[in-house]
Design an enzyme around this catalytic site. Sequence first.
Site, short mmCIF file in Angstrom:
data_model
loop_
_atom_site.label_atom_id
_atom_site.label_comp_id
_atom_site.label_asym_id
_atom_site.label_seq_id
_atom_site.Cartn_x
_atom_site.Cartn_y
_atom_site.Cartn_z
N ASP A 1 -20.91 -14.57 -36.83
CA ASP A 1 -20.98 -15.44 -38.00
C ASP A 1 -19.88 -15.11 -39.01
O ASP A 1 -19.39 -13.98 -39.06
CB ASP A 1 -22.34 -15.21 -38.67
CG ASP A 1 -22.89 -16.47 -39.30
OD1 ASP A 1 -22.16 -17.47 -39.30
OD2 ASP A 1 -24.03 -16.44 -39.78
N HIS B 1 -19.38 -22.53 -42.79
CA HIS B 1 -20.05 -21.65 -41.82
C HIS B 1 -19.28 -21.83 -40.52
O HIS B 1 -18.95 -22.96 -40.16
CB HIS B 1 -21.48 -22.08 -41.51
CG HIS B 1 -22.35 -22.35 -42.69
ND1 HIS B 1 -23.38 -21.54 -43.04
CD2 HIS B 1 -22.34 -23.37 -43.58
CE1 HIS B 1 -23.99 -22.04 -44.10
NE2 HIS B 1 -23.39 -23.16 -44.45
N CYS C 1 -26.36 -16.67 -43.78
CA CYS C 1 -25.68 -17.27 -44.94
C CYS C 1 -26.24 -16.83 -46.29
O CYS C 1 -25.45 -16.51 -47.19
CB CYS C 1 -25.65 -18.78 -44.86
SG CYS C 1 -26.25 -19.49 -43.35
N LYS D 1 -19.47 -31.65 -40.13
CA LYS D 1 -19.20 -30.50 -39.24
C LYS D 1 -18.42 -30.91 -38.01
O LYS D 1 -18.26 -32.10 -37.71
CB LYS D 1 -20.51 -29.84 -38.83
CG LYS D 1 -21.42 -30.77 -38.05
CD LYS D 1 -22.64 -30.02 -37.55
CE LYS D 1 -23.55 -30.97 -36.79
NZ LYS D 1 -24.61 -30.32 -36.06
N ARG E 1 -35.54 -16.24 -34.72
CA ARG E 1 -36.17 -17.54 -34.89
C ARG E 1 -37.25 -17.70 -33.85
O ARG E 1 -37.05 -17.35 -32.68
CB ARG E 1 -35.14 -18.67 -34.75
CG ARG E 1 -34.11 -18.62 -35.86
CD ARG E 1 -33.07 -19.67 -35.70
NE ARG E 1 -31.91 -19.36 -36.54
CZ ARG E 1 -30.75 -19.97 -36.45
NH1 ARG E 1 -30.58 -20.94 -35.56
NH2 ARG E 1 -29.75 -19.63 -37.23
N HIS F 1 -18.63 -16.67 -43.16
CA HIS F 1 -18.70 -17.68 -44.21
C HIS F 1 -17.45 -17.60 -45.05
O HIS F 1 -17.08 -16.52 -45.49
CB HIS F 1 -19.97 -17.49 -45.04
CG HIS F 1 -21.20 -17.71 -44.22
ND1 HIS F 1 -21.89 -16.68 -43.62
CD2 HIS F 1 -21.81 -18.86 -43.84
CE1 HIS F 1 -22.89 -17.19 -42.93
NE2 HIS F 1 -22.87 -18.50 -43.02
N GLN G 1 -25.29 -13.72 -34.04
CA GLN G 1 -24.24 -14.73 -34.25
C GLN G 1 -22.94 -14.04 -34.60
O GLN G 1 -22.94 -13.04 -35.32
CB GLN G 1 -24.63 -15.64 -35.42
CG GLN G 1 -25.85 -16.48 -35.16
CD GLN G 1 -26.19 -17.32 -36.38
OE1 GLN G 1 -26.30 -16.80 -37.48
NE2 GLN G 1 -26.37 -18.60 -36.17
#
Length: 644
Positions: free
Chosen positions: A384, A516, A335, A470, A364, A386, A382
């Site tokens: 991912d 997200h 992000c 969310k 991570r 945005h 991910q």
Amino acid sequence: MIKITLPDGSVIEHSEGVTPFEVAQGISQGLARNVISASFNGKTVETTTPLNEDGTLVLYTWEDKEGKKAFWHSTAHIMAQAIQELYPNCKLTIGPAIESGFYYDVDFEDEKFTDADIPKIEKRVLEISRGKHEFHKKDVTKQEALETYKGNKYKTELIENLQEGEITFCSHSTFTDLCRGGHIPHTGTVKAFKVTSIAGAYWRGDENNPQLTRVYGISFPKQKMLKEYLEQIEEAKKRDHRKLGKELELFTFSSKVGQGLPLWLPKGAALRERLENFLKKAQRKAGYEMVVTPHIGQKELYVTSGHYAKYGKDSFQPIHTPKNEEEFLLKPMNCPHHCEIYNNKPYSYKELPKRFAEFGTVYRYEQSGELHGLTRVRGFTQDDAHIFCTPDQLAEEFKSVIDLTLYVLNALSFTEFTAQVSLRDPENKGKYIGSDENWEKAENAIIEAAKEKGLDYVVEYGEAAFYGPKLDFMIKDALGRSWQLGTIQVDYNLPERFDLTYKGSDNQLHRPVMIHRAPFGSMERFTAVLLEHTGGKFPLWLTPEQVIILPISEKYQKYAEKVLNLLENSEIRTLIDDRSEKTGRKIRDAEMKKIPFMVIVGEQEEKDGTVSVRKHGEGDLGVFKIEDFISLINKEVTQTIKEF
Ligand SMILES: [Zn+2]
Ligand SMILES: [Zn+2]
């Protein structure tokens, strides 16, 4: 008289001192037979606890999570009794219910617990159960409790941490344990029981403490349920993604490369690429633009985003440059990078929404004990994206993200799923960032979208992140297990921290809202779940090899190659088994590899320009002209993956 409110809102009157069990009896004999535990005004009570005030009563049966918990925890008491009878000197510690079943941690001291004792414990537990002993709870003073557990340092420690007035003992038969309560009415409902495993565990999970023996067990109200459970465990072992990943040559790990860092093998990488291309195509149609960002970023970037303050200490530490002038971090999230992409130029409201997508790899730190196959790793990618939009566009955007997620789940044969909508804690609005007005708008948008899309959803108050509400998708796999996959999250925080703006129709600068979203979650986790769900039998469009050609002898190798070329020209992933094995053996091996179609070619097929087709798990489909076989495959593919 007291007023008792039931979960459906109905109110019934009873005289003071009525027990939850009696309330159940008043409703129906069937409910009374099945009631396992209860809660009154939000607190766990025994079904035999007298109720002395007005309040809300929830009665739980085996079908409820709370019911199962009480059932399993009660069985832990019974098992503790059986263990103590067998080992009079052992020290009991704690025995909670878990996701499936329960455990009891025991210090056997010098005595040794052996596997040979398991059948004895199992037999004794069922004997005690048949006695239909009632569970009774009573209040005790701290002094009384300490006196009872004089020789047991574990229970003593537990009691010392409790307040006077909140200490209770629970008894059944001749056995008493320190316990807060929440039990089945009597032992007789436990009809099936099994010790499932034995493991070591440290007292309070601290390795500096003594090691205890953790005895795991599970119990059921019907013998048949235990049988089904054990069958499911066997099936789950066969479907373990770590085992299948190895058999199907999809991924591996290397201690040299490092723990928790998956290595995708050619077949796995190709499978992953197909998943990515599938999503990329749908995303293109939905107006997403692909971006690419680096695997590291300056520490400052994550200080700005707030990730450093939140995770910095517990994750990978900064990377230093040779002269220590700069500090970088492995990217924990995509992000912040995407926010800076948004910041590359000014936007007018007419240009929004902007949807930036990236298959972004993040890192991570996870403790080595937490790592598990592809589901818990230290580096993962991910799917991912945005979305940056105006507050008014949020509802529409949310709906189209749900559409995309449902499209993905359907194409991958996940048909059973639920969603959880996580909202603010209405009692504690101060701890969330963003205006009241925006929160209300976003929360209503999510609920409306979930309703409109026909999702089976639950609302959880207080479960939202501090930066926005969310929606999470939970899928049920073929064995009925739940997995959390994709998530859609509204964010008011990062636009603030990165000072993101757009020019509104009023010519003033405004803050965009950020969403997200990741329908797969991560490529690693999704592949693992898909493996366990399908048992390695992937949908045809995704599977590494779609067709295997089995020439019945070397003589037909040329024809086999001709068929291979024709199929490959139609982009059908094909291989030839040219070993000099018998056809029966080749068929068995192809079945083992879970290749969906087997094509057998011999003299007749060569002469007629045909193929004999077998389908995995279904058997013979008959003789096909090659072009007909190609359209059969294409049809099956387009049936599962429709255009978005
Ligand atoms: Zn208990
Ligand atoms: Zn994000």
